[in-house]
Write a protein that holds these residues in place. Structure first.
Motif, PDB file in Angstrom:
ATOM      1  N   UNK A  23      -8.191  12.446   5.671  1.00  0.00           N
ATOM      2  CA  UNK A  23      -9.004  11.590   4.813  1.00  0.00           C
ATOM      3  C   UNK A  23      -8.980  12.014   3.357  1.00  0.00           C
ATOM      4  N   UNK A  24      -9.098  13.337   3.104  1.00  0.00           N
ATOM      5  CA  UNK A  24      -9.043  13.771   1.714  1.00  0.00           C
ATOM      6  C   UNK A  24      -7.625  13.640   1.173  1.00  0.00           C
ATOM      7  N   UNK A  25      -6.616  13.788   2.050  1.00  0.00           N
ATOM      8  CA  UNK A  25      -5.241  13.568   1.623  1.00  0.00           C
ATOM      9  C   UNK A  25      -5.003  12.127   1.211  1.00  0.00           C
ATOM     10  N   UNK A  26      -5.534  11.185   1.991  1.00  0.00           N
ATOM     11  CA  UNK A  26      -5.425   9.768   1.635  1.00  0.00           C
ATOM     12  C   UNK A  26      -6.137   9.502   0.322  1.00  0.00           C
ATOM     13  N   UNK A  27      -7.304  10.137   0.135  1.00  0.00           N
ATOM     14  CA  UNK A  27      -8.060   9.936  -1.102  1.00  0.00           C
ATOM     15  C   UNK A  27      -7.312  10.498  -2.299  1.00  0.00           C
ATOM     16  N   UNK A  28      -6.817  11.738  -2.169  1.00  0.00           N
ATOM     17  CA  UNK A  28      -6.084  12.357  -3.270  1.00  0.00           C
ATOM     18  C   UNK A  28      -4.841  11.556  -3.617  1.00  0.00           C
ATOM     19  N   UNK A  29      -4.137  11.072  -2.598  1.00  0.00           N
ATOM     20  CA  UNK A  29      -2.910  10.318  -2.832  1.00  0.00           C
ATOM     21  C   UNK A  29      -3.211   8.990  -3.507  1.00  0.00           C
ATOM     22  N   UNK A  30      -4.247   8.298  -3.042  1.00  0.00           N
ATOM     23  CA  UNK A  30      -4.626   7.036  -3.673  1.00  0.00           C
ATOM     24  C   UNK A  30      -5.021   7.252  -5.126  1.00  0.00           C
ATOM     25  N   UNK A  31      -5.806   8.291  -5.403  1.00  0.00           N
ATOM     26  CA  UNK A  31      -6.217   8.582  -6.773  1.00  0.00           C
ATOM     27  C   UNK A  31      -4.995   8.870  -7.643  1.00  0.00           C
ATOM     28  N   UNK A  32      -4.072   9.692  -7.130  1.00  0.00           N
ATOM     29  CA  UNK A  32      -2.865  10.014  -7.899  1.00  0.00           C
ATOM     30  C   UNK A  32      -2.032   8.768  -8.162  1.00  0.00           C
ATOM     31  N   UNK A  33      -1.940   7.873  -7.179  1.00  0.00           N
ATOM     32  CA  UNK A  33      -1.158   6.645  -7.353  1.00  0.00           C
ATOM     33  C   UNK A  33      -1.819   5.686  -8.340  1.00  0.00           C
ATOM     34  N   UNK A  34      -3.150   5.598  -8.296  1.00  0.00           N
ATOM     35  CA  UNK A  34      -3.881   4.752  -9.250  1.00  0.00           C
ATOM     36  C   UNK A  34      -3.765   5.340 -10.651  1.00  0.00           C
ATOM     37  N   UNK A  35      -3.931   6.651 -10.748  1.00  0.00           N
ATOM     38  CA  UNK A  35      -3.868   7.338 -12.040  1.00  0.00           C
ATOM     39  C   UNK A  35      -2.514   7.140 -12.714  1.00  0.00           C
ATOM     40  N   UNK A  36      -1.445   7.171 -11.938  1.00  0.00           N
ATOM     41  CA  UNK A  36      -0.089   7.041 -12.480  1.00  0.00           C
ATOM     42  C   UNK A  36       0.403   5.592 -12.471  1.00  0.00           C
ATOM     43  N   UNK A  37      -0.529   4.666 -12.191  1.00  0.00           N
ATOM     44  CA  UNK A  37      -0.273   3.226 -12.270  1.00  0.00           C
ATOM     45  C   UNK A  37       0.804   2.757 -11.288  1.00  0.00           C
ATOM     46  N   UNK A  38       0.877   3.426 -10.152  1.00  0.00           N
ATOM     47  CA  UNK A  38       1.782   2.981  -9.098  1.00  0.00           C
ATOM     48  C   UNK A  38       1.153   1.900  -8.234  1.00  0.00           C
ATOM     49  N   UNK A  39      -0.200   1.921  -8.149  1.00  0.00           N
ATOM     50  CA  UNK A  39      -0.945   0.939  -7.353  1.00  0.00           C
ATOM     51  C   UNK A  39      -2.225   0.597  -8.093  1.00  0.00           C
ATOM     52  N   UNK A  40      -2.914  -0.427  -7.586  1.00  0.00           N
ATOM     53  CA  UNK A  40      -4.230  -0.783  -8.099  1.00  0.00           C
ATOM     54  C   UNK A  40      -5.270  -0.536  -7.007  1.00  0.00           C
ATOM     55  N   UNK A  90       0.812  -1.214   0.000  1.00  0.00           N
ATOM     56  CA  UNK A  90       0.000   0.000   0.000  1.00  0.00           C
ATOM     57  C   UNK A  90       0.844   1.262   0.000  1.00  0.00           C
ATOM     58  N   UNK A  91       0.292   2.320   0.578  1.00  0.00           N
ATOM     59  CA  UNK A  91       0.914   3.644   0.559  1.00  0.00           C
ATOM     60  C   UNK A  91       1.130   4.119   1.992  1.00  0.00           C
ATOM     61  N   UNK A  92       2.294   4.695   2.242  1.00  0.00           N
ATOM     62  CA  UNK A  92       2.543   5.364   3.524  1.00  0.00           C
ATOM     63  C   UNK A  92       2.538   6.858   3.268  1.00  0.00           C
ATOM     64  N   UNK A  93       1.782   7.615   4.087  1.00  0.00           N
ATOM     65  CA  UNK A  93       1.493   9.008   3.778  1.00  0.00           C
ATOM     66  C   UNK A  93       1.730   9.933   4.969  1.00  0.00           C
ATOM     67  N   UNK A  94       2.293  11.106   4.651  1.00  0.00           N
ATOM     68  CA  UNK A  94       2.326  12.234   5.593  1.00  0.00           C
ATOM     69  C   UNK A  94       1.678  13.426   4.894  1.00  0.00           C
ATOM     70  N   UNK A  95       0.883  14.185   5.643  1.00  0.00           N
ATOM     71  CA  UNK A  95       0.151  15.311   5.048  1.00  0.00           C
ATOM     72  C   UNK A  95       0.330  16.567   5.878  1.00  0.00           C
ATOM     73  N   UNK A  96       0.606  17.665   5.158  1.00  0.00           N
ATOM     74  CA  UNK A  96       0.518  19.010   5.743  1.00  0.00           C
ATOM     75  C   UNK A  96      -0.843  19.547   5.327  1.00  0.00           C
ATOM     76  N   UNK A  97      -1.749  19.676   6.302  1.00  0.00           N
ATOM     77  CA  UNK A  97      -3.099  20.130   5.990  1.00  0.00           C
ATOM     78  C   UNK A  97      -3.169  21.652   5.963  1.00  0.00           C
ATOM     79  N   UNK A  98      -3.804  22.152   4.927  1.00  0.00           N
ATOM     80  CA  UNK A  98      -4.023  23.584   4.775  1.00  0.00           C
ATOM     81  C   UNK A  98      -4.718  24.139   6.015  1.00  0.00           C
TER      82      UNK A  98
END
Length: 266
Positions: free
Chosen positions: A207-224, A190-198
Protein backbone atom coordinates in the motif's frame (compact mmCIF):
# COMPACT_ATOMS: atom_id res chain seq x y z
CA UNK A 1 -0.66 -17.79 27.70
CA UNK A 2 -3.13 -18.10 24.83
CA UNK A 3 -3.55 -14.98 22.70
CA UNK A 4 -6.28 -14.31 20.16
CA UNK A 5 -5.18 -13.08 16.75
CA UNK A 6 -6.84 -12.01 13.51
CA UNK A 7 -5.56 -12.95 10.06
CA UNK A 8 -6.33 -10.35 7.36
CA UNK A 9 -4.96 -9.27 4.02
CA UNK A 10 -5.03 -6.28 1.71
CA UNK A 11 -4.75 -7.49 -1.90
CA UNK A 12 -2.80 -10.55 -0.74
CA UNK A 13 -0.41 -8.56 1.50
CA UNK A 14 -1.19 -10.53 4.67
CA UNK A 15 -1.10 -9.70 8.37
CA UNK A 16 -1.39 -11.28 11.79
CA UNK A 17 -3.06 -8.73 14.08
CA UNK A 18 -3.01 -8.84 17.88
CA UNK A 19 -5.31 -6.46 19.76
CA UNK A 20 -3.35 -5.52 22.90
CA UNK A 21 -5.40 -2.52 23.96
CA UNK A 22 -6.83 -4.27 27.00
CA UNK A 23 -4.17 -6.92 27.60
CA UNK A 24 -0.64 -5.63 26.81
CA UNK A 25 1.60 -7.78 24.64
CA UNK A 26 5.40 -7.61 24.76
CA UNK A 27 6.60 -7.99 21.17
CA UNK A 28 10.23 -8.12 20.09
CA UNK A 29 12.24 -9.04 17.02
CA UNK A 30 12.66 -12.80 17.72
CA UNK A 31 8.98 -13.30 18.60
CA UNK A 32 7.77 -11.25 15.62
CA UNK A 33 9.98 -13.33 13.33
CA UNK A 34 8.70 -16.57 14.88
CA UNK A 35 5.02 -15.60 14.50
CA UNK A 36 5.61 -14.48 10.89
CA UNK A 37 7.33 -17.71 9.85
CA UNK A 38 5.10 -19.53 7.36
CA UNK A 39 6.40 -23.00 8.26
CA UNK A 40 6.67 -22.91 12.05
CA UNK A 41 4.50 -19.92 13.05
CA UNK A 42 1.22 -18.45 11.84
CA UNK A 43 2.77 -16.87 8.75
CA UNK A 44 2.43 -13.33 7.41
CA UNK A 45 4.20 -10.51 5.59
CA UNK A 46 3.78 -8.21 8.60
CA UNK A 47 2.75 -8.61 12.22
CA UNK A 48 0.58 -5.88 13.75
CA UNK A 49 0.01 -5.08 17.43
CA UNK A 50 -2.76 -2.64 18.40
CA UNK A 51 -2.23 -0.56 21.54
CA UNK A 52 -3.95 2.30 23.33
CA UNK A 53 -3.16 5.83 22.12
CA UNK A 54 -3.46 9.26 23.70
CA UNK A 55 -3.64 11.03 20.31
CA UNK A 56 -5.80 8.69 18.21
CA UNK A 57 -8.41 5.93 18.50
CA UNK A 58 -5.56 3.42 18.74
CA UNK A 59 -1.86 2.92 18.08
CA UNK A 60 -0.64 0.48 15.43
CA UNK A 61 2.84 -1.05 15.65
CA UNK A 62 4.20 -3.10 12.73
CA UNK A 63 6.95 -5.72 12.43
CA UNK A 64 8.12 -6.96 9.04
CA UNK A 65 8.58 -10.65 8.26
CA UNK A 66 12.26 -10.37 9.27
CA UNK A 67 11.27 -9.17 12.76
CA UNK A 68 12.28 -5.53 12.30
CA UNK A 69 9.77 -2.94 13.54
CA UNK A 70 8.80 -0.40 10.86
CA UNK A 71 6.94 2.90 10.77
CA UNK A 72 3.85 2.35 8.64
CA UNK A 73 1.96 0.05 6.29
CA UNK A 74 -0.87 1.17 4.03
CA UNK A 75 -2.52 -2.21 3.51
CA UNK A 76 -2.35 -2.94 7.24
CA UNK A 77 -3.92 0.45 7.97
CA UNK A 78 -6.94 -0.43 5.84
CA UNK A 79 -7.23 -3.81 7.56
CA UNK A 80 -7.10 -2.21 11.00
CA UNK A 81 -9.81 0.29 10.05
CA UNK A 82 -12.00 -2.58 8.78
CA UNK A 83 -11.36 -4.63 11.93
CA UNK A 84 -11.76 -1.94 14.60
CA UNK A 85 -13.72 0.84 12.80
CA UNK A 86 -11.06 3.28 14.00
CA UNK A 87 -11.18 6.76 12.47
CA UNK A 88 -7.65 7.72 13.53
CA UNK A 89 -4.55 5.52 13.95
CA UNK A 90 -1.25 6.52 15.52
CA UNK A 91 1.74 5.01 13.68
CA UNK A 92 5.48 5.50 13.73
CA UNK A 93 5.09 7.25 10.37
CA UNK A 94 2.44 9.72 11.57
CA UNK A 95 -1.31 9.90 12.06
CA UNK A 96 -3.46 7.83 9.66
CA UNK A 97 -7.12 8.67 9.14
CA UNK A 98 -9.56 5.99 8.02
CA UNK A 99 -13.03 5.87 6.50
CA UNK A 100 -15.23 2.90 5.59
CA UNK A 101 -17.12 3.10 2.30
CA UNK A 102 -19.01 -0.09 1.62
CA UNK A 103 -16.54 -2.86 0.85
CA UNK A 104 -13.71 -0.36 0.36
CA UNK A 105 -11.60 1.38 2.96
CA UNK A 106 -9.99 4.78 2.40
CA UNK A 107 -7.04 5.87 4.50
CA UNK A 108 -5.20 9.18 4.53
CA UNK A 109 -1.47 8.71 5.07
CA UNK A 110 -0.41 12.32 5.53
CA UNK A 111 1.84 14.33 3.24
CA UNK A 112 4.85 12.79 1.50
CA UNK A 113 8.34 14.13 2.15
CA UNK A 114 11.08 14.51 -0.44
CA UNK A 115 13.89 16.14 1.57
CA UNK A 116 17.01 13.94 1.64
CA UNK A 117 17.15 13.90 5.44
CA UNK A 118 13.48 12.95 5.75
CA UNK A 119 13.53 10.02 3.30
CA UNK A 120 16.18 9.49 4.81
CA UNK A 121 19.37 9.40 2.72
CA UNK A 122 22.82 9.28 4.32
CA UNK A 123 24.03 12.54 2.79
CA UNK A 124 22.62 15.58 0.98
CA UNK A 125 21.66 14.46 -2.54
CA UNK A 126 18.85 15.28 -4.99
CA UNK A 127 15.86 12.96 -4.57
CA UNK A 128 13.95 13.76 -7.79
CA UNK A 129 15.71 12.06 -9.37
CA UNK A 130 18.51 10.51 -7.36
CA UNK A 131 21.71 10.50 -9.48
CA UNK A 132 22.39 6.83 -8.74
CA UNK A 133 22.09 3.48 -10.48
CA UNK A 134 22.01 -0.19 -9.55
CA UNK A 135 22.34 -2.45 -12.58
CA UNK A 136 19.64 -1.55 -15.08
CA UNK A 137 17.74 0.55 -12.51
CA UNK A 138 18.74 4.19 -12.37
CA UNK A 139 17.64 7.71 -11.36
CA UNK A 140 14.78 6.85 -9.00
CA UNK A 141 12.53 9.26 -7.15
CA UNK A 142 13.17 8.89 -3.40
CA UNK A 143 10.52 9.90 -0.86
CA UNK A 144 8.93 9.07 2.47
CA UNK A 145 5.23 8.28 2.79
CA UNK A 146 5.60 7.41 6.48
CA UNK A 147 8.29 4.90 5.48
CA UNK A 148 11.11 5.21 2.91
CA UNK A 149 10.75 4.36 -0.80
CA UNK A 150 12.55 4.64 -4.10
CA UNK A 151 10.51 4.49 -7.31
CA UNK A 152 12.01 3.45 -10.65
CA UNK A 153 9.97 4.01 -13.82
CA UNK A 154 10.71 1.28 -16.37
CA UNK A 155 9.37 0.02 -19.69
CA UNK A 156 8.78 -3.53 -18.45
CA UNK A 157 8.51 -4.18 -14.72
CA UNK A 158 8.49 -7.97 -15.19
CA UNK A 159 11.91 -7.85 -16.84
CA UNK A 160 13.55 -6.46 -13.70
CA UNK A 161 15.29 -9.03 -11.49
CA UNK A 162 13.93 -7.76 -8.18
CA UNK A 163 15.13 -10.87 -6.35
CA UNK A 164 18.69 -9.68 -7.05
CA UNK A 165 18.35 -5.90 -7.24
CA UNK A 166 15.75 -5.50 -4.46
CA UNK A 167 17.97 -6.59 -1.54
CA UNK A 168 21.01 -4.86 -3.04
CA UNK A 169 19.20 -1.52 -3.12
CA UNK A 170 17.40 -2.10 0.21
CA UNK A 171 20.70 -2.55 2.03
CA UNK A 172 22.74 0.09 0.19
CA UNK A 173 24.54 2.25 2.79
CA UNK A 174 23.07 5.38 1.15
CA UNK A 175 19.80 4.42 2.87
CA UNK A 176 20.46 4.37 6.64
CA UNK A 177 17.02 2.92 7.48
CA UNK A 178 17.06 0.61 4.45
CA UNK A 179 14.50 1.26 1.68
CA UNK A 180 11.45 -0.16 -0.11
CA UNK A 181 12.08 -0.63 -3.84
CA UNK A 182 9.37 -0.04 -6.48
CA UNK A 183 9.54 -0.67 -10.23
CA UNK A 184 6.63 0.78 -12.16
CA UNK A 185 5.25 0.86 -15.70
CA UNK A 186 2.98 3.75 -16.67
CA UNK A 187 0.08 2.95 -19.01
CA UNK A 188 -2.88 5.02 -20.25
CA UNK A 189 -5.14 3.25 -17.72
CA UNK A 190 -2.81 3.67 -14.74
CA UNK A 191 0.34 2.19 -13.22
CA UNK A 192 1.54 -1.41 -13.02
CA UNK A 193 3.77 -1.97 -9.99
CA UNK A 194 6.12 -4.52 -8.45
CA UNK A 195 7.60 -3.87 -5.00
CA UNK A 196 10.46 -5.32 -2.99
CA UNK A 197 9.38 -4.58 0.57
CA UNK A 198 12.02 -3.78 3.15
CA UNK A 199 12.31 -6.82 5.40
CA UNK A 200 9.64 -8.82 3.58
CA UNK A 201 10.83 -9.25 0.00
CA UNK A 202 8.48 -9.33 -2.99
CA UNK A 203 4.86 -9.19 -1.84
CA UNK A 204 1.58 -9.43 -3.73
CA UNK A 205 0.80 -5.80 -2.92
CA UNK A 206 2.27 -2.87 -1.00
CA UNK A 207 0.00 0.00 0.00
CA UNK A 208 2.74 2.49 0.83
CA UNK A 209 4.58 1.37 -2.31
CA UNK A 210 1.50 2.12 -4.41
CA UNK A 211 1.18 5.48 -2.67
CA UNK A 212 4.84 6.41 -3.14
CA UNK A 213 4.74 5.35 -6.79
CA UNK A 214 1.56 7.29 -7.51
CA UNK A 215 2.99 10.40 -5.83
CA UNK A 216 6.23 10.09 -7.81
CA UNK A 217 4.29 9.65 -11.07
CA UNK A 218 2.03 12.64 -10.34
CA UNK A 219 5.01 14.75 -9.26
CA UNK A 220 6.88 13.99 -12.50
CA UNK A 221 3.72 14.55 -14.57
CA UNK A 222 3.53 10.99 -15.84
CA UNK A 223 -0.08 10.63 -14.61
CA UNK A 224 -2.89 12.70 -13.15
CA UNK A 225 -4.62 12.20 -9.79
CA UNK A 226 -6.42 9.98 -8.94
CA UNK A 227 -4.57 7.05 -10.45
CA UNK A 228 -5.17 3.30 -10.39
CA UNK A 229 -2.14 1.28 -9.26
CA UNK A 230 -2.28 -2.42 -10.13
CA UNK A 231 -0.15 -5.04 -8.38
CA UNK A 232 -0.16 -8.83 -8.51
CA UNK A 233 -2.72 -8.96 -5.69
CA UNK A 234 -5.09 -6.33 -7.09
CA UNK A 235 -5.54 -2.58 -7.48
CA UNK A 236 -5.62 0.52 -5.30
CA UNK A 237 -6.77 4.02 -6.20
CA UNK A 238 -4.38 6.73 -5.02
CA UNK A 239 -5.17 10.46 -4.95
CA UNK A 240 -2.67 13.20 -4.16
CA UNK A 241 -1.93 16.87 -4.86
CA UNK A 242 1.10 18.85 -3.66
CA UNK A 243 0.61 20.10 -0.11
CA UNK A 244 -2.12 17.55 0.60
CA UNK A 245 -2.17 14.13 2.30
CA UNK A 246 -2.11 10.94 0.23
CA UNK A 247 -5.46 9.16 0.02
CA UNK A 248 -5.56 5.42 -0.66
CA UNK A 249 -8.71 3.44 -1.42
CA UNK A 250 -9.04 -0.34 -1.68
CA UNK A 251 -10.26 -3.56 -0.11
CA UNK A 252 -9.43 -5.14 3.25
CA UNK A 253 -10.25 -8.83 3.72
CA UNK A 254 -10.84 -10.72 6.96
CA UNK A 255 -9.57 -14.30 6.71
CA UNK A 256 -9.97 -15.96 10.11
CA UNK A 257 -9.65 -15.62 13.90
CA UNK A 258 -7.42 -17.94 15.90
CA UNK A 259 -5.55 -18.53 19.13
CA UNK A 260 -1.88 -19.22 19.70
CA UNK A 261 0.40 -20.07 22.62
CA UNK A 262 3.14 -17.51 22.02
CA UNK A 263 5.39 -19.16 24.62
CA UNK A 264 5.53 -22.25 22.40
CA UNK A 265 7.36 -20.19 19.76
CA UNK A 266 10.08 -18.98 22.12
Amino acid sequence: MTRTFHKMHGLGNDFVIFDAREEPLAMDEPLARAVSDRKTGIGCDQLVVLEKSTVADLRMRIWNHDGIEVESCGNASRCVVALTHAKTIETGGGLVRGEEDGSDIEVSLGEPHFEWDQVPVTYAIPTNPMPMAWGELHNPVALSVGNPHVVFFVDNADSIDLDELGPRIEHDPVFPDRINVNVAEVHPDGIRLRTWERGAGITRACGTGASATAVAAILTKRVQSPVKVTMRGGSLTIAWAPGEPIRMRGSATYVFKGEIELEALA
